[in-house]
Structure formats: C-alpha cells, structure tokens
Design a protein around this motif. Structure first.
Motif, PDB file in Angstrom:
ATOM      1  N   UNK A  15       0.817  -1.214   0.000  1.00 61.08           N
ATOM      2  CA  UNK A  15       0.000   0.000   0.000  1.00 61.08           C
ATOM      3  C   UNK A  15       0.848   1.261   0.000  1.00 61.08           C
ATOM      4  N   UNK A  61       1.547   2.266  -3.446  1.00 62.41           N
ATOM      5  CA  UNK A  61       0.384   2.874  -4.111  1.00 62.41           C
ATOM      6  C   UNK A  61       0.205   4.309  -3.644  1.00 62.41           C
ATOM      7  N   UNK A  62       0.421   4.540  -2.342  1.00 61.82           N
ATOM      8  CA  UNK A  62       0.307   5.893  -1.811  1.00 61.82           C
ATOM      9  C   UNK A  62       1.364   6.809  -2.414  1.00 61.82           C
ATOM     10  N   UNK A  86      -7.217   6.311  -3.264  1.00 59.21           N
ATOM     11  CA  UNK A  86      -8.204   5.295  -3.656  1.00 59.21           C
ATOM     12  C   UNK A  86      -8.230   5.121  -5.176  1.00 59.21           C
ATOM     13  N   UNK A  87      -7.956   6.188  -5.921  1.00 65.35           N
ATOM     14  CA  UNK A  87      -7.974   6.081  -7.380  1.00 65.35           C
ATOM     15  C   UNK A  87      -6.860   5.136  -7.853  1.00 65.35           C
ATOM     16  N   UNK A 126      -5.597   2.700  -5.843  1.00 67.15           N
ATOM     17  CA  UNK A 126      -5.985   1.360  -5.372  1.00 67.15           C
ATOM     18  C   UNK A 126      -6.927   0.708  -6.378  1.00 67.15           C
ATOM     19  N   UNK A 127      -7.851   1.519  -6.913  1.00 68.76           N
ATOM     20  CA  UNK A 127      -8.824   0.974  -7.864  1.00 68.76           C
ATOM     21  C   UNK A 127      -8.126   0.372  -9.078  1.00 68.76           C
ATOM     22  N   UNK A 179      -5.924  -2.804  -8.261  1.00 68.52           N
ATOM     23  CA  UNK A 179      -6.655  -4.043  -7.993  1.00 68.52           C
ATOM     24  C   UNK A 179      -7.428  -4.518  -9.215  1.00 68.52           C
ATOM     25  N   UNK A 180      -7.648  -3.612 -10.176  1.00 68.27           N
ATOM     26  CA  UNK A 180      -8.415  -3.986 -11.365  1.00 68.27           C
ATOM     27  C   UNK A 180      -7.622  -4.955 -12.234  1.00 68.27           C
TER      28      UNK A 180
END
Lengths: 210, 681
Positions: free
Chosen positions: A64, A67-68, A79-80, A82-83, A86-87
C-alpha cells in the motif's frame, strides 16, 4: 481463498520511495503525457513500482505504501490508485515469490495441454492451490486467463517472460533449473521454431524468393 | 437555449439540447426506473435499469446516459423495454441476498420497489451467490456489502459532493467491491447522506440499525437547529421517540443533503433530559413541582435587576415571550449573543448571509474571514465545493484553517490583519475580488467573537464595497452564523447595548437563561440567582438555582430564521418528556403566576405578536435582494489586532446541549476530532 504461506509482517514494508532507476523511468514516462494529464500515467508508474519491488526485495508486488507514493506523485486520491492496481491481474497487491508463475488455462492453452503444465508446476513447487507461494518463497502459482499467445499454446508466464509451446517435461526442467539457482532463460518458444513459424522450418510459400 | 424535439410514447416533447433521454422522459411524466442515476451526481450508466427503446437503434439504450437528438422516437413501455428491464433485474438479483426481512432498507428500498415491477417470481439462478465482506466506514454508516449492486452512487457522492475521495471500486467483475481499501472511517461531515443515496440496503444507518420499519413512523416536517443553515428536515417518530431525522429537499438551501450532526445527534434527545422542575435548596438541586419552582422564582422577582439570555437552539416564539416577560417585569436587559459576538443591528444586512446559499452558485470569488464552513455549516460547504468544481471558484481564507475545506483555498494569512492587506491594490487576491462580477465575502463567528470583531466586520464591509460586492442586484457581504436561533433573536432585538459582558458586569442579580449553555458561566456573579429554562442538563442547568424543563426542537412548533434571514416554521413531532412543556407556554404560565400576564393564549396569537414586532416573520421563505444603501456597520478597521483568527467551532460533533448528550456524537468526536497527527506522507 486459501494461502500456502501466511504473509509475514516483516514482508509488508512501512515505507516506499522510488529509487534512482525508477525516478529516471518516471521522468521519461510522464513526459509522454500532456501537461495536467499526468494522472493518466498511473499504469506505467504501477509497473515501475512493482519492478522496483522485485529488484529490491525479490518479490514483485505493490504494498500500500507504494500505491500511496504513486498517488502522491500523480496528485490523485490514493483510492484512485488502489482501484487501478486491484483492477488489473498484472499487478500483485500481495507478496509473490521470486518467480511468479502465471499459467494460462483458457481454452486454447487447455486444449494444447495446460493441464500438464499445471501438474508439472505443482510437482516441482509443491504448491497445491492457486495464489499460493512455495515454502522456499521461490514460486507463486496463479491461474490466469488468456495471455494472448494462443498460437504458441500452452503458455506459462514467469515474471515478465512468456515460455511457450510447453509440455510437462520441459516445464519441469525449466522450474528445476530455477529451483537450483539458475536464472531465467530467454523468453519465447521452447521448441524448434522461430516465433510462431512452423516447427522445423517453413512449410508453405517455399517458392517465394527474395 | 437550443431546444430539441423528440417523441416519447407518441407524445411530442421539446427539451433543452444536451439533456438526456431520461430527463426528457421525466419531463413528460414517464417514470424511468434507475439505480445508478442520481440527478445530483455525475452519470455512471452502469446499472442498465433505465433502458428504453429508441427507434432504429439495434438494442435498448441506457436513457440516463444517452443525449437527446432531434426526431428521436422513444418508447418507454414497449414489450422490448419490459423484457430488457426484466433481464437487468434478474442479473441484479443474482448476487443480491434475499434478506429483505432483516434488512433496514426494507420498505424504502429502490430494488425492492422496482423488483415488484420487473422482478421474476422465482430465481433461475442455481449457482453459488457471492458474498462480500462488510466494510468499516465509521460510526455512522453501517455496511452490508453483499447487498451492494455496485451502482457507485456512494463513490460519486464521496468524490464529487463531499469532496473526500476515500471510497472506490476495487478489483473487477465478480470480485468488484466498494471499499475504502484501507480500514478507516470516512472523514466527512456529510457521510449520512450515503445512507439516503444508496438505493439498496448496503449502506444503512448504524445508530438506527434494526430500530424500526418506515411504515411505523409518523413523519413531521421541521427545521434543523444544530447549525444556522436551517436545513429543512423530516422528523420520523414512533410514539414519544424521535427515531430518525432525514433531509427534505430545497434547491435553494440544502438541495437534498443533511449534515451528520443534524442527522445523528438525535439520540441526545433521550439523554440528560430535564423532565421535571428542580429547585436549589441549601446548595443542592432538588426535584420540585411547577408551582414550587414558580414560587421560588417569584420570590426573587421583586426588586431584582433581571437579565435574560437566549441560547442557540431557541425558537423565535419563546425568545419573544421571554422578552415580553422581562418587559412586563420592567427590564430590558436581554441578550442572545452568548459569547459576546460583535454584531451591528442597525440594519439587517449587517448580520445576514445576504447572498443566500443559492447565491453561491453565481459567485465568482469568495473570501472566508474567520470562518470554517466545513464545520460551521457542512451543507453550505458542499455548495461552495460544487461551485469550485463547476467553475474553479477562487477561494481565499483569513484565519486558521483547522482542516481541509474540500476545495483549494489561498491562505491569505492567519492573522486578522491580513484583511487590511486586501484593501490595498498590491494584493493578488484583492485583485481577484475586484475583477469578480459576483464576489462574496463571508465573515464567520471566529472573527466576531474577538474584541476587535466590530472592526473586522466594518473592514469586511468596506472591502465588500471596494471590490464591488454591494450592488443593486447583488449583495456579496455575508455573515455565517453558527446558532440556529441567532438571526431570529437579532430580528426581535433580543440584545442590549454593551452585550453580554456589560450585562453580567453591570451586576444583574437575577438571570433567566433560556437554553443558554454556551456563555461564560464564570462571568456570572456568585450571588446571582439563575433560572435555567431548557431541555438538557448541560452547562446552564448546572449553574441554575431553579430549573424549568422545556422542550427540544423536535417537541415544539417553532419559527426559526436561518443565517440567510429565511423564516421557516417547524412542527412538533413528539411531546416533551415528563413534566417538560413548550417554552413559550412556561413563560406564559409564569407571567400569570406573577400577575404580569402575557397577552397570548395560543401559538397563533403569539405569532401575530411576532409579526407585529418584526414584519419579517410574516413572510416565510426568502427573497433575495441587492443593496443600494452602501453605508457600513460601525467599527474602525484600524482597530484590528495582528493576532491569529481562530475558528469558532473546535469540535464539530459537540457544539450544543443536544450533541453533547449524544452517545453517537461522542463516538464521532472520539474518532474524528482527535488532534490530527502531522500528515504521514
């Protein structure tokens, strides 16, 4: 979903910073986007971060904190990122082994013998399920949908390389070599042919010259 | 505006170009089923429930995302449409659990309602259903994620309206989940609205879980009093309990949103209530009857120098009754500015939010002075944010900004003296204000609470005049209040010169507190006799010598004037607990007890008196106006000190007697109002 190994807490980094190699790559990538549209660079940045993780820790995944870091770099809400991460199945949001075995079991590969490839992988690595990592941390087995190389089916993707036209024996040999400390051989077909050309040489258009 | 003609179910209709087919259908009264489409959110087009038939199109179209074009022929109720919607519904129900009997959305569920029209009587799906782990979104929103149909309304609400992009859709296909990815409470003061916009039972109210069914509730229209915006609300009550508060829609005020405190503080209405009179004997409060309490007060009346303070949650009727009572007792020492706010009452424009909340939609520059609207009026803040999203509204702030406003703002300085800098021509933001056609300047209570408040107010007005905010068709000078009763009390002249400090210092020896819990109790003389009339055993009651149990806003009919000057009436939804009574009735009864009878016997005659005292009360609603008389309020801008302007609200979740009594708000305060650690990354 069962997991072969439990993720060790020390495997989850508490901080992430791009290294010099990644930074150079980021500059190159972001220059491809028009000013103010840098957020579109999220996919290449995810790839850069995952590659850096593999380079640094031997496990190509996206914690994470990475990603941050990407969200911070692109100025978007975490969150954008993370989306997106994970997609796509190409991004791993949990630790993987040094060699991430992504085995295609979609119809063409299955018809051409992916079951034997899967069986060979299981035999060598000792992994029983999917998304599991072998106890030695070398291998993670993931079942994937079509890798887009049906013409050379069955296909096994190890990290960034495709190994094609496999059968059980060649798969086992490949993995045994990695297990005993070998490095990844050149990508591509494992039989006697050029790319997707017929095995053993050309069979048509023999009269065409030049 | 360019218009487009199309035919819907054989009926010709003309709509604005750029509308969607769904909007056109609504214009001719066709009801189109939908889940993902919400008129105040962006269009997603992912639920497919709004399918209609379009002539010459090969398949049904999603009307919510399809722009109208000239000559279209649309059918909304053909066999093809019904068949298509049945198909969509069948797919939506594949993974939706059949748990309506234990679902809090039951009875007010879009999916339930629409499956009556388009659902099958049995399922053809024999495979395993998917199950999704519930997510933690904080103390207010309960999740049952297996029920989620992935319309993404909540994601769009959080991102677009609330301005906290913390919700998203992770993974894909069968594995798609709505989540924050990290386990953390949503950091929004508007999170309760997620419950309203969720079309199914995936997001429901945590405090209201398993409490009631919608058909058991009586629904009464009222006005919210927990901030000064006067959001229109619907109180849902069963018997003597207020179980829910929901927003009503008003496009010129709250659209359809309600702030979390207003929605969730209602459990405070059941705790720490004053349900009987109390009289202090030998330093100790003891239960008493009404007549004992009244005679204890009446004994102290002769010769007393009486003062009265009105609190933040009072209705205009009881404030007027209190003022009249004091008048009958020959006193004019009344005050509503509990903390000594500086306000000039000589004209209404000096203490109102003159542009109106709807005026924000036209503003093209905004200056916030000692004002943090995210905490002081979250719904208004969402409106500012929307204006920023639509037009890039430039916002400047003077004073400490305790948390992200949800839109970018230029910090012009923490000190009040930064205001003086804007008057000069050298200031960049000053230029922005000057260049604007509809500039807005908002003065918050943080600025008015200081002893140089009058100077700040005068300087802000002068700046408004200088930048062209005061025009015959636009008044860009605004005061944002935090107390629901304040403007009504000011309209009734419930003030005395010198304000609260001089009133207390002047040595009143008898103080009547009407729901006043926010004043500086240390400033009240030790020998002063205090009557506390109110609904909660809060700060005021602790100091009271006699306590008269009053009614909370849900228990009485009342008139409230919001920060814009909008007059609104609410109705009582339940009866006050125990021996508590409506406040104006208590005052009326006491007036008779001491032989100074107030001349009204029912609420209608009290309201006639209200209209007589100030005709603004006779006109419900709001008419917006510009300004021609540009003379400003009293005060000398040079008196502003160079010190930091601090916000008026320190903890959004605990600002008044009701929210301080609420366990839900205490939990929110514990989670959200902790001092934020310095930003991690």
């Amino acid at each position: 979903m069962s997991r072969g190994t439990v993720k060790q807490p020390e495997e989850v980094p508490s901080a992430f910073a791009f290294d010099l190699e990644s930074e150079a790559e980021i500059v190159r990538v972001l220059a491809c986007y028009p000013e103010g549209r840098q957020a579109s660079g999220v996919l290449p940045l995810l790839y850069i971060a995952q590659t850096q993780m593999r380079r640094q820790t031997g496990s190509g995944w996206l914690p994470r904190v990475a990603l941050d870091a990407i969200a911070g770099r692109l100025g978007v809400a975490p969150i954008r990122v993370y989306e997106v991460a994970t997609f796509y199945s190409m991004f791993n949001t949990e630790p993987v082994g040094k060699y991430h075995l992504q085995i295609c079991t979609t119809t063409p590969c299955w018809l051409r013998g992916s079951d034997a490839v899967v069986a060979a992988c299981r035999r060598v690595t000792g992994i029983e399920g999917w998304h599991e990592t072998s106890p030695d941390g070398l291998f993670t087995m993931t079942e994937v949908e079509c890798l887009g190389a049906c013409v050379n089916a069955p296909v096994l993707q190890i990290n960034d390389n495709y190994y094609e036209d496999l059968d059980g024996a060649r798969t086992e040999a490949l993995l045994r070599d990695l297990q005993s400390g070998g490095t990844l051989p050149p990508a591509g077909t494992t039989v006697e042919r050029l790319n997707s050309a017929p095995e053993g040489g050309m069979t048509t258009l023999l009269d065409v010259t030049g | 505006m360019a218009m487009v003609k199309l035919t819907i179910d054989g009926e010709e209709v003309e709509v604005a170009a750029g509308s969607t087919v769904l909007q056109a259908c609504e214009q001719v009264g066709r009801e189109i089923p939908r889940f993902c489409y919400h008129e105040r959110l962006s269009i997603a087009g992912n639920c497919r429930m709004c399918l209609v038939e379009l002539e010459r199109a090969p398949k049904p179209i999603a009307s919510c995302a399809y722009p109208v074009a000239d000559g279209m022929v649309v059918r909304t109720d053909s066999e093809m449409v019904r068949q298509a919607r049945r198909g969509v519904m069948e797919f939506l129900l594949i993974n939706h659990p059949l748990d309506c009997p234990i679902c809090d959305q039951g009875g007010e569920c879009d999916l339930q309602d629409q499956s009556f029209a388009y659902g099958m009587d049995h399922s053809r799906y024999a495979e395993e259903k998917r199950a999704v782990k519930d997510k933690y979104l904080g103390p207010l929103v309960k999740t049952v994620m297996t029920r989620c149909i992935q319309c993404t309304r909540c994601v769009r609400f959080a991102t677009e309206i609330a301005g906290v992009p913390e919700l998203g859709a992770t993974a894909r296909g069968e594995n798609l989940e709505i989540t924050t990815y990290v386990e953390k409470a949503l950091t929004s003061e508007l999170s309760g609205n997620l419950i309203d916009i969720c079309p199914v039972g995936a997001l429901t109210s945590k405090p209201y879980a398993f409490v009631s069914r919608p058909w058991e509730l009586s629904k009464i229209d009222s006005v919210d009093v927990l901030d000064a915006l006067g959001t229109p609300i619907r109180i849902d009550a069963r018997g003597s309990d207020v179980l829910r508060v929901l927003p009503r829609s008003d496009d010129t005020l709250n659209e359809e949103w309600l702030s979390d405190k207003s929605r969730f503080a209602i459990d405070g209405l059941k705790r720490r209530r004053l349900d009987r009179p109390w009289v202090r004997r030998n330093g100790k409060l003891e239960p008493a009857s009404w007549s004992e309490a009244f005679s204890a007060i009446a004994q102290r009346v002769p010769g007393a120098r009486i003062g009265a303070v009105a609190g933040d949650l009072c209705d205009a009727e009881s404030i007027l009754a209190l003022k009249d009572l004091l008048g009958n007792l020959d006193s004019d020492r009344v005050e509503c500015r509990q903390k000594g706010e500086s306000l000039d009452l000589s004209r209404r424009e000096f203490y109102l939010f003159n542009s109106g909340v709807a005026g924000i939609d036209e503003a093209d520059a905004l200056l916030l002075i000692g004002c943090h609207p995210r905490h002081e009026a979250p719904v208004l803040n969402a409106r500012i944010r929307r204006r920023w999203v639509e037009s890039g509204l430039p916002v400047g702030t003077i004073g400490v900004v305790p948390s992200d406003l949800t839109y970018p703002a230029t910090e012009l300085g923490q000190s009040a003296a930064a205001l003086l800098g804007l008057h000069g021509s050298g200031s960049v933001f000053g230029q922005v204000l000057r260049a604007a056609q509809r500039p807005m300047i908002v003065v918050g209570q943080g600025a008015l609470l200081r002893d140089d408040g009058a100077a700040i107010l005068a300087s802000a007005w002068a700046l408004a005049d200088k930048v062209g905010a005061l025009k015959p068709d636009w008044n860009g000078f605004n005061v944002l209040h935090t107390a629901a009763s304040r403007v009504g009390a000011l309209d009734l002249g419930f003030v005395s010169s010198g304000g609260i400090h001089s009133m207390l210092d002047d040595g009143v020896d008898f103080l009547w507190l009407l729901g006043a819990d926010e004043l500086d109790f240390a400033g009240i003389g030790r020998r002063t006799f205090v009557v506390y009339q109110g609904h909660h055993g809060d700060r005021g009651a602790a100091r009271g010598d006699v306590i008269l149990p009053g009614a909370a806003y849900t228990e009485k009919a009342g008139t409230y004037v919001n920060t814009e000057g909008r007059v609104q009436q609410g109705f009582g939804a339940v009866v006050p607990p125990g021996e508590a009574r409506e406040d104006w009735r208590i005052l009326r009864a006491f007036s008779e007890f001491v032989g100074r009878r107030l001349p009204y016997d029912d609420i209608d005659s009290l309201r006639r008196r209200l209209f007589e005292v100030n005709p603004v009360f006779a006109r419900q609603g709001l008419s917006r106006f510009g300004i021609t008389d540009r003379r400003g309020p009293e005060g000398d801008g040079r008196a502003i000190h160079d010190s930091a302007l601090t916000p008026a609200i320190h903890d959004y979740y605990r600002t008044d007697a009701i929210s301080r009594a609420s366990a839900t708000m205490a939990e929110c305060s514990r989670i959200y109002a902790q001092p934020m650690p310095a930003a991690a990354e």
